[in-house]
Design a protein around this motif. Structure first.
Motif, short mmCIF file in Angstrom:
data_model
loop_
_atom_site.label_atom_id
_atom_site.label_comp_id
_atom_site.label_asym_id
_atom_site.label_seq_id
_atom_site.Cartn_x
_atom_site.Cartn_y
_atom_site.Cartn_z
N VAL A 67 60.29 6.81 -21.35
CA VAL A 67 60.61 5.39 -21.40
C VAL A 67 59.40 4.63 -20.86
CG1 VAL A 67 62.10 3.61 -20.42
CG2 VAL A 67 63.09 5.77 -21.18
N GLU B 93 59.58 -1.27 -21.79
CA GLU B 93 61.00 -1.18 -22.08
C GLU B 93 61.84 -1.53 -20.85
OE1 GLU B 93 62.12 2.21 -25.14
OE2 GLU B 93 60.57 2.90 -23.75
N HIS C 73 64.38 -4.62 -20.36
CA HIS C 73 65.75 -4.33 -19.94
C HIS C 73 66.12 -5.12 -18.67
CE1 HIS C 73 69.34 -1.82 -19.22
NE2 HIS C 73 68.96 -1.82 -17.96
N PRO D 133 67.73 10.62 -27.71
CA PRO D 133 68.96 9.91 -28.06
C PRO D 133 69.09 8.57 -27.33
CG PRO D 133 69.40 12.23 -27.68
CD PRO D 133 67.98 11.98 -27.22
N ALA D 134 69.66 7.61 -28.02
CA ALA D 134 69.79 6.25 -27.47
C ALA D 134 70.59 6.24 -26.16
CB ALA D 134 70.44 5.34 -28.49
N GLY D 135 71.60 7.09 -26.07
CA GLY D 135 72.40 7.15 -24.84
C GLY D 135 71.60 7.59 -23.64
N ARG E 42 68.28 7.28 -23.36
CA ARG E 42 67.33 6.19 -23.09
C ARG E 42 68.01 5.08 -22.28
NH1 ARG E 42 62.50 5.11 -24.90
NH2 ARG E 42 62.63 6.68 -26.54
N GLU E 43 69.22 4.72 -22.67
CA GLU E 43 69.97 3.67 -21.96
C GLU E 43 70.28 4.11 -20.53
OE1 GLU E 43 71.90 0.12 -21.07
OE2 GLU E 43 70.52 0.61 -22.70
N LEU F 91 77.21 8.03 -20.74
CA LEU F 91 76.10 8.05 -21.70
C LEU F 91 75.46 9.43 -21.81
CD1 LEU F 91 74.46 4.66 -20.70
CD2 LEU F 91 75.48 5.17 -22.93
N HIS G 237 75.31 14.92 -24.07
CA HIS G 237 74.03 15.64 -24.21
C HIS G 237 73.88 16.75 -23.17
CE1 HIS G 237 73.03 12.41 -26.92
NE2 HIS G 237 73.40 11.57 -25.99
#
Length: 96
Positions: A4, A8, A12, A50-52, A54-55, A87, A91
């Motif tokens: 990240v 970003e 955020h 995966p977006a989860g 990253r979030e 989140l 994974h």
């Protein structure tokens, strides 16, 4: 090198100056390390990330930046920012 980017995390967190970039990089690295440990896998092996995940990294890093002390006065605290384990859960690498 983190996955990240500082840009970003700044987007955020709604930060615009470059004053704390080194500190933000440290918070990203810590958040990535925590997430990798939680899911039991190296994040660099996940391409694309995966977006989860990253979030979750962004939420943890932002929380670490905003709450630099181990104590909160006049507020209720939690171990992790809201939703992080939700989140990351899909994974997680399970082993028995």
């Amino acid at each position: 090198m983190t996955i990240v980017t500082t840009a970003e995390l700044k987007a955020h967190s709604n930060l615009s100056d470059d004053e704390d970039d080194v500190l933000l990089d440290q918070k990203i690295a810590a958040a990535e390390g925590w997430c990798a440990g939680y899911i039991g896998a190296s994040l660099v092996d996940l391409d694309p990330l995966p977006a989860g995940i990253r979030e979750a990294i962004l939420r943890i890093a932002a929380d670490l930046y905003e709450n630099r002390e181990a104590t909160l006065i006049g507020a209720s605290g939690s171990t992790l920012p809201f939703g992080v384990t939700d989140l990351l859960g899909p994974h997680k690498v399970w082993s028995f």
